[in-house]
Design an enzyme around this catalytic site. Sequence first.
Site, PDB file in Angstrom:
ATOM      1  N   SER A 221      51.627  36.736  40.699  1.00 46.65           N
ATOM      2  CA  SER A 221      50.308  36.907  40.079  1.00 46.65           C
ATOM      3  C   SER A 221      49.431  35.731  40.479  1.00 46.65           C
ATOM      4  O   SER A 221      49.870  34.803  41.149  1.00 46.65           O
ATOM      5  CB  SER A 221      50.450  36.961  38.559  1.00 46.65           C
ATOM      6  N   LYS A 222      48.208  35.800  40.031  1.00 48.83           N
ATOM      7  CA  LYS A 222      47.214  34.754  40.316  1.00 48.83           C
ATOM      8  C   LYS A 222      47.740  33.354  39.993  1.00 48.83           C
ATOM      9  O   LYS A 222      47.346  32.374  40.625  1.00 48.83           O
ATOM     10  CB  LYS A 222      45.957  35.007  39.466  1.00 48.83           C
TER      11      LYS A 222
END
Length: 498
Positions: free
Chosen positions: A261-262
Amino acid sequence: MTSSLISNVVRTRIAPSPTGFLHLGTARTALYSWAYARHHGGQFVLRIEDTDRTRLVPESVEKILESLRWLGIEPDEGPGLGGDYGPYTQSERVESYQAAAARLIAQGDAYECWCSSERLDAVRAEQQRLKQPPKYDRRCREDAGRAEAQREAQAEGRGAVVRFKTPLEGSVTLDDAVRGASTFDVALLDDFVILKSDGFPTYHLAYMLDDDAMRITHVLRGDEWLPSAPRHLLLYRALGITPPVLAHLPLILGPDGSKLSKRHGATSVFEYRDLGYLPEAVFNFMGLLGWSLDDKTEILSHDEFVQHFTLDRVVKNPAIFNVEKLTWMNGVYIREHTSADRLTDIFVARLDADLPASIARPIDRAVIARVVPLIRERVKLLSEVADYCDFFLSDDLTYSRDDLLGKAFASKPDAAAEALDRVITVAEALADWEQVALETELRAVADELALKAGDLFSLVRVAVTGKRVSPPLFESMEILGSARCVRRLRASRLVAGR
Ligand code: GLU
């Protein structure tokens, strides 16, 4: 309804949502789907799943297509690309989902559910309290409950969703092309929503109708869809669709073992492009995130992927996204697998984007072509190129006196000044301005002045490049030419002082 397998041509697809970028996970699915289709001489389709109207981002389709093209994964059909099975955007196919939902209702395989979200929340809260798995309590499955819920809903001006009437017992067997066969108990499954109250379908209904209409034979998708697969098998059956081959690809995890994820950094293809990775390296790296040819081959071209890609070599365990490995691979591509000509073009484009406007445009390609062999061994990311090249393109060097003198001359600036004077004299007299002669002459100066050659070279390096770390000094001086080098040496002499 048609069967998906009406011909034996392999057709694969990706079906991203228009969120404005191509996520690495989707890019990996695209790569495998594309390679699989190409391997079998089939087609690869792009479809846009835009039925979640809350997540639309303008120009997403262009960005997704651009990302795919950058990677060298060209869809054969898709929005704006033509093809016989369009439209390739779900919002343009809404009638087909509504018709299928109506048909399922008519044949007793689906029903309208009028329950309010408040009621569903309350049901869920109660199930949580009793430590039961959350599940719709099927109030609207029966006529009486549904009539009651409908009266409430209509009084409040609410619409209905359509739910699939999941059989209450039995089992389904998923024969996954990656994971093999597993059997699921249908009694554990929910009556899931297939059509939302805004008339748009959920993923479950829409994807399979589209795949069927688009003659998709192999659905490769992320493992996050595996838990939904048993419901999908029931829905295929109710719709009279022969399921395509389903292949669930391993999750991509960050180095800490949680889903990528980010938080782990860049997650979209263009972020990697902008960070300075070559498309070939990103492609190759992603190709090995969940698939391998054997346990040693690390570098594979697009053609080799197509030639070797089979589903039986897709791994079952999650793949770890290791950005250091990607960076290493990028260096390998820059050093060994990109022609000097193409690398020159890539460097020039990057310099054009990265260098300040004060440096003249167009970037001098002939100069960069000479620089490429000097720096390709060292560059790992294209974002480093500007720092390696700027002094070839601009005379505006900004270094401090401390930079120039360095440790070696910090306490003896006079010695630096004397050394620079000697170097200037020698440089001006040098008839053949080329690297071997330059090195010989400068070594002689160092001997003559009883300096360490390395100390003198560092001094000259800062004088002519403005940096303490630069491409190889004598080659750089040869490319810069004598007039420019002498000018820079004179300027540095003033900085050294006295
Ligand atoms: N829109 C879904 C996703 O991006 C597609 C999944 C699929 O490939 O069926 O996850």
